[in-house]
Write an enzyme that holds these catalytic residues in place. Structure first.
Site, PDB file in Angstrom:
ATOM      1  N   CYS A  76      12.708   9.417  -4.794  1.00 31.48           N
ATOM      2  CA  CYS A  76      11.928   9.911  -3.650  1.00 31.48           C
ATOM      3  C   CYS A  76      10.614  10.524  -4.116  1.00 31.48           C
ATOM      4  O   CYS A  76      10.590  11.686  -4.572  1.00 31.48           O
ATOM      5  CB  CYS A  76      12.716  10.966  -2.894  1.00 31.48           C
ATOM      6  SG  CYS A  76      14.444  10.528  -2.595  1.00 31.48           S
ATOM      7  N   GLN A 133      -2.731 -36.006  -1.229  1.00 31.91           N
ATOM      8  CA  GLN A 133      -3.230 -35.021  -2.207  1.00 31.91           C
ATOM      9  C   GLN A 133      -3.258 -33.603  -1.632  1.00 31.91           C
ATOM     10  O   GLN A 133      -2.991 -32.635  -2.331  1.00 31.91           O
ATOM     11  CB  GLN A 133      -4.655 -35.399  -2.618  1.00 31.91           C
ATOM     12  CG  GLN A 133      -4.730 -35.961  -4.015  1.00 31.91           C
ATOM     13  CD  GLN A 133      -6.170 -36.149  -4.466  1.00 31.91           C
ATOM     14  OE1 GLN A 133      -7.094 -35.493  -3.996  1.00 31.91           O
ATOM     15  NE2 GLN A 133      -6.343 -37.063  -5.392  1.00 31.91           N
ATOM     16  N   SER A 175      -1.777  -3.444  -4.294  1.00 36.00           N
ATOM     17  CA  SER A 175      -2.638  -4.298  -5.132  1.00 36.00           C
ATOM     18  C   SER A 175      -3.938  -3.563  -5.478  1.00 36.00           C
ATOM     19  O   SER A 175      -4.453  -3.699  -6.590  1.00 36.00           O
ATOM     20  CB  SER A 175      -2.969  -5.600  -4.398  1.00 36.00           C
ATOM     21  OG  SER A 175      -1.836  -6.428  -4.389  1.00 36.00           O
ATOM     22  N   GLY A 233       5.755 -26.701  11.497  1.00 30.17           N
ATOM     23  CA  GLY A 233       6.487 -25.899  12.483  1.00 30.17           C
ATOM     24  C   GLY A 233       7.831 -25.419  11.952  1.00 30.17           C
ATOM     25  O   GLY A 233       8.282 -24.309  12.267  1.00 30.17           O
ATOM     26  N   GLU A 278       5.359  10.457   0.416  1.00 27.15           N
ATOM     27  CA  GLU A 278       5.412  11.372   1.558  1.00 27.15           C
ATOM     28  C   GLU A 278       4.437  10.861   2.615  1.00 27.15           C
ATOM     29  O   GLU A 278       3.558  10.041   2.304  1.00 27.15           O
ATOM     30  CB  GLU A 278       5.008  12.786   1.109  1.00 27.15           C
ATOM     31  CG  GLU A 278       5.971  13.364   0.096  1.00 27.15           C
ATOM     32  CD  GLU A 278       5.580  14.778  -0.351  1.00 27.15           C
ATOM     33  OE1 GLU A 278       4.557  15.313   0.147  1.00 27.15           O
ATOM     34  OE2 GLU A 278       6.297  15.323  -1.195  1.00 27.15           O
ATOM     35  N   PRO A 279       4.543  11.389   3.838  1.00 18.84           N
ATOM     36  CA  PRO A 279       3.635  10.908   4.892  1.00 18.84           C
ATOM     37  C   PRO A 279       2.158  11.017   4.476  1.00 18.84           C
ATOM     38  O   PRO A 279       1.374  10.138   4.790  1.00 18.84           O
ATOM     39  CB  PRO A 279       3.958  11.828   6.071  1.00 18.84           C
ATOM     40  CG  PRO A 279       5.378  12.239   5.845  1.00 18.84           C
ATOM     41  CD  PRO A 279       5.567  12.310   4.359  1.00 18.84           C
ATOM     42  N   GLU A 322       5.522   0.242  -4.975  1.00 21.92           N
ATOM     43  CA  GLU A 322       5.332   0.459  -6.430  1.00 21.92           C
ATOM     44  C   GLU A 322       3.858   0.299  -6.798  1.00 21.92           C
ATOM     45  O   GLU A 322       3.524  -0.230  -7.852  1.00 21.92           O
ATOM     46  CB  GLU A 322       6.188  -0.528  -7.222  1.00 21.92           C
ATOM     47  CG  GLU A 322       7.646  -0.289  -7.021  1.00 21.92           C
ATOM     48  CD  GLU A 322       8.360   0.228  -8.244  1.00 21.92           C
ATOM     49  OE1 GLU A 322       7.808   0.188  -9.348  1.00 21.92           O
ATOM     50  OE2 GLU A 322       9.486   0.705  -8.078  1.00 21.92           O
ATOM     51  N   GLY A 323       2.997   0.790  -5.943  1.00 19.56           N
ATOM     52  CA  GLY A 323       1.552   0.695  -6.172  1.00 19.56           C
ATOM     53  C   GLY A 323       0.991  -0.524  -5.469  1.00 19.56           C
ATOM     54  O   GLY A 323       1.382  -1.655  -5.771  1.00 19.56           O
TER      55      GLY A 323
HETATM   56  C1  LIG Z   1       9.883  -1.063   2.078  1.00 18.65           C
HETATM   57  C2  LIG Z   1       9.324   0.061   1.272  1.00 18.65           C
HETATM   58  C3  LIG Z   1      10.098   0.657   0.297  1.00 18.65           C
HETATM   59  C4  LIG Z   1       9.591   1.734  -0.446  1.00 18.65           C
HETATM   60  N1  LIG Z   1      10.406   2.373  -1.361  1.00 18.65           N
HETATM   61  C5  LIG Z   1       9.971   3.525  -1.914  1.00 18.65           C
HETATM   62  C6  LIG Z   1      10.858   4.329  -2.715  1.00 18.65           C
HETATM   63  O1  LIG Z   1      12.020   3.976  -2.944  1.00 18.65           O
HETATM   64  N2  LIG Z   1      10.403   5.505  -3.203  1.00 18.65           N
HETATM   65  C7  LIG Z   1       9.132   5.941  -2.963  1.00 18.65           C
HETATM   66  O2  LIG Z   1       8.787   7.017  -3.439  1.00 18.65           O
HETATM   67  N3  LIG Z   1       8.261   5.213  -2.224  1.00 18.65           N
HETATM   68  C8  LIG Z   1       8.653   4.020  -1.692  1.00 18.65           C
HETATM   69  N4  LIG Z   1       7.783   3.280  -0.919  1.00 18.65           N
HETATM   70  C9  LIG Z   1       6.431   3.779  -0.692  1.00 18.65           C
HETATM   71  C10 LIG Z   1       5.351   2.911  -1.300  1.00 18.65           C
HETATM   72  O3  LIG Z   1       5.323   3.080  -2.689  1.00 18.65           O
HETATM   73  C11 LIG Z   1       4.023   3.286  -0.604  1.00 18.65           C
HETATM   74  O4  LIG Z   1       4.070   2.729   0.697  1.00 18.65           O
HETATM   75  C12 LIG Z   1       2.819   2.792  -1.349  1.00 18.65           C
HETATM   76  O5  LIG Z   1       2.667   3.495  -2.546  1.00 18.65           O
HETATM   77  C13 LIG Z   1       1.533   2.929  -0.525  1.00 18.65           C
HETATM   78  O6  LIG Z   1       1.417   4.185   0.047  1.00 18.65           O
HETATM   79  P1  LIG Z   1       1.055   4.325   1.615  1.00 18.65           P
HETATM   80  O7  LIG Z   1       1.995   3.447   2.353  1.00 18.65           O
HETATM   81  O8  LIG Z   1       1.005   5.742   1.989  1.00 18.65           O
HETATM   82  O9  LIG Z   1      -0.400   3.679   1.750  1.00 18.65           O
HETATM   83  P2  LIG Z   1      -1.794   4.410   1.447  1.00 18.65           P
HETATM   84  O10 LIG Z   1      -1.770   5.066   0.149  1.00 18.65           O
HETATM   85  O11 LIG Z   1      -2.156   5.233   2.642  1.00 18.65           O
HETATM   86  O12 LIG Z   1      -2.768   3.161   1.369  1.00 18.65           O
HETATM   87  C14 LIG Z   1      -3.317   2.514   2.530  1.00 18.65           C
HETATM   88  C15 LIG Z   1      -4.319   1.467   2.034  1.00 18.65           C
HETATM   89  O13 LIG Z   1      -5.401   2.133   1.361  1.00 18.65           O
HETATM   90  C16 LIG Z   1      -5.550   1.605   0.059  1.00 18.65           C
HETATM   91  N5  LIG Z   1      -5.979   2.648  -0.864  1.00 18.65           N
HETATM   92  C17 LIG Z   1      -5.484   3.909  -1.005  1.00 18.65           C
HETATM   93  N6  LIG Z   1      -6.145   4.568  -1.961  1.00 18.65           N
HETATM   94  C18 LIG Z   1      -7.079   3.719  -2.471  1.00 18.65           C
HETATM   95  C19 LIG Z   1      -8.059   3.791  -3.487  1.00 18.65           C
HETATM   96  N7  LIG Z   1      -8.212   4.890  -4.223  1.00 18.65           N
HETATM   97  N8  LIG Z   1      -8.829   2.710  -3.700  1.00 18.65           N
HETATM   98  C20 LIG Z   1      -8.681   1.572  -2.986  1.00 18.65           C
HETATM   99  N9  LIG Z   1      -7.757   1.437  -2.016  1.00 18.65           N
HETATM  100  C21 LIG Z   1      -6.961   2.491  -1.746  1.00 18.65           C
HETATM  101  C22 LIG Z   1      -4.158   1.079  -0.309  1.00 18.65           C
HETATM  102  O14 LIG Z   1      -4.224   0.109  -1.318  1.00 18.65           O
HETATM  103  C23 LIG Z   1      -3.718   0.492   1.028  1.00 18.65           C
HETATM  104  O15 LIG Z   1      -4.273  -0.779   1.207  1.00 18.65           O
HETATM  105  C24 LIG Z   1       8.270   2.181  -0.206  1.00 18.65           C
HETATM  106  C25 LIG Z   1       7.489   1.556   0.785  1.00 18.65           C
HETATM  107  C26 LIG Z   1       8.000   0.536   1.526  1.00 18.65           C
HETATM  108  C27 LIG Z   1       7.140  -0.055   2.633  1.00 18.65           C
END
Ligand SMILES: Cc1cc2nc3c(=O)[nH]c(=O)nc-3n(C[C@H](O)[C@H](O)[C@H](O)COP(=O)(O)OP(=O)(O)OC[C@H]3O[C@@H](n4cnc5c(N)ncnc54)[C@H](O)[C@@H]3O)c2cc1C
Length: 404
Positions: free
Chosen positions: A128, A299, A387, A361, A131-132, A384-385
């Site tokens: 975990c 092709q 792209s 389809g 966070e939001p 996990e981060g």
């Molecule tokens: C199905 C699922 C399972 C998950 N499981 C886990 C888990 O087990 N444990 C856990 O801890 N988390 C978990 N996560 C969380 C996940 O790691 C995060 O959703 C992810 O790291 C992105 O964070 P965010 O959703 O708040 O997006 P944000 O960080 O708000 O990003 C929104 C957008 O802004 C871009 N962005 C943000 N900062 C930058 C920057 N500096 N430069 C360029 N672009 C940027 C991002 O690439 C993205 O496109 C899970 C998420 C999902 C959807």
């Protein structure tokens, strides 16, 4: 004997076949059902435990491979079967990695087996961090851990979100802020043992893909854990914090050390989905006749398949390189772990989309697995981060510039 080889050894070939058979016989036939139900596939996890695939023993053996390639092989084969079910089975590994990366040998021995349970009573782990208001920006965690000296307990408060196995796990590994002013350098990881009062599941999320994998909020309301649940121990934490206060390097941060180790493995999962879609599309293209000939004779279709295969193989090479580097303790000088996950995740999205196109389809309806693979693939550019964050890591590594 040649010094360089991409041939798998006997052990790796055996494991690959064993896992592939499980994926083909047990996982893939169950994939559609559990995607539709959007529930944790307990019978399949139990089956994986029964055959020894879901066990600490198997994981330790796979990790012990000095080439580092065994885990990527296992991940690819399993996700070839189904990514949602694979994450339901192996989601625990995130928690396990959090414990192994930060814990003492005693803590590993105490908590890791509890992330698996036994074939008769399977258990789950969760990691975990998110966070939001702290997704990509892990440094801004609000969950606090405060030490109560009188009872030698840590008190955890906060809300975690998007947690795989959140609330249904037996062991939750929670990354929390001990010293908020130090940002990420003031973080520490804690084990929350099974049944600890104050930890509860919040909202369960309904998702676009990997729907057999449970994702939910985890609410921590005055959760008290014994001092021994601080991974790595208090002495080490105090020393690290003191170094940070003096402006010295504090070493690898809690969450980051977990992500570093798991990126190539996550990339391998994405490759498994891409390969499934590619194989399906290839077979389909040979059989589907339009204008009096199989569509692969055009092709426009054959070149798509050529590109799909090329991208998959290129991704696998990056994944294997990063896994091998990690296992042989070669430093990721150019963000090689991030490269592998970036390339594999984006390949999975592209290849599964092209597979839909090739099926026309039939690719767009839920009777066929291709649209599910496309939905499943998308998570690999997010969790996990994202792209963008992988590109940030690579850009900083290659340039030495603090690219924003
Ligand atoms: C199905 C699922 C399972 C998950 N499981 C886990 C888990 O087990 N444990 C856990 O801890 N988390 C978990 N996560 C969380 C996940 O790691 C995060 O959703 C992810 O790291 C992105 O964070 P965010 O959703 O708040 O997006 P944000 O960080 O708000 O990003 C929104 C957008 O802004 C871009 N962005 C943000 N900062 C930058 C920057 N500096 N430069 C360029 N672009 C940027 C991002 O690439 C993205 O496109 C899970 C998420 C999902 C959807």
């Amino acid at each position: 004997m040649a010094d360089f080889s991409l041939d798998l050894n006997e052990d790796q070939l055996q494991i690959q076949k064993w896992v592939h058979d499980f994926a083909e016989d047990v996982v893939r036939p169950a994939a559609h059902e559990w995607d539709e139900r959007e529930e944790t596939p307990w019978p399949i996890i139990e089956e994986a435990a029964k055959v020894g695939l879901y066990s600490w023993d198997f994981c330790t053996n796979a990790y012990a491979d000095p080439t580092g390639i065994t885990w990527p092989i296992v991940s690819e084969e399993m996700c070839w079967g189904d990514a949602g079910i694979t994450l339901a089975i192996f989601g625990s590994i995130l928690g396990v990695t959090g414990i192994v990366a930060n814990g003492t040998p005693e803590q590993v021995a105490e908590w890791v087996p509890q992330c698996f349970g036994t074939p008769d009573k399977v258990q789950l782990g969760a990691f975990c961090v998110s966070e939001p208001d702290a997704g990509s920006d892990v440094s801004s965690l609000r969950t606090r851990a405060v030490y109560d000296e009188a009872t030698d307990e840590w008190v955890l408060n906060g809300t975690k979100t998007w947690i795989t196995n959140g609330g249904i796990a037996d062991v939750h590994v929670v990354v929390a802020s001990v010293e908020p002013e130090l940002k990420a350098r003031g973080h520490a990881s804690f084990v929350v043992p099974p049944g600890t009062p104050g930890l509860s599941q919040g909202q369960k999320f309904l998702k676009h893909g990997i729907r057999a994998s449970h994702t939910a909020e985890v609410v921590l309301d005055d959760v008290r854990v014994p001092g021994r649940c601080l991974l790595g121990g208090k002495e080490k934490l105090d020393a690290r914090i003191a170094r940070s206060r003096e402006g010295q390097s504090s070493g690898v941060q809690a969450a980051m050390s977990t992500f570093e180790a798991t990126r190539p493995i996550v990339g391998a999962q994405a490759i498994g989905i891409a390969r499934a879609a590619y194989e399906y599309a290839l077979d389909y293209a040979k059989e589907r006749v339009q204008f009096g000939r199989p569509i692969i004779e055009n092709q426009a279709i054959a070149f798509k398949l050529a590109d799909m295969k090329t991208e998959i193989d290129a991704s696998r090479l990056l994944v294997w390189r990063a896994a091998w580097m990690a296992a042989t303790r070669k430093k990721f000088e150019n963000g090689e772990g991030s490269m592998s996950k970036l390339k594999a995740g984006e390949t999975a999205v592209k290849v599964t989309e092209e597979a839909i196109q090739i099926l026309g389809g039939y690719g767009y309806v839920r009777e066929y697995p291709v649209e599910r693979w496309h939905r499943d693939a998308k998570i690999y550019t997010i969790f996990e981060g994202t792209s963008e964050i992988q590109r940030l890591v690579i850009a900083r590594a290659i340039s030495g510039v603090h690219v924003r």
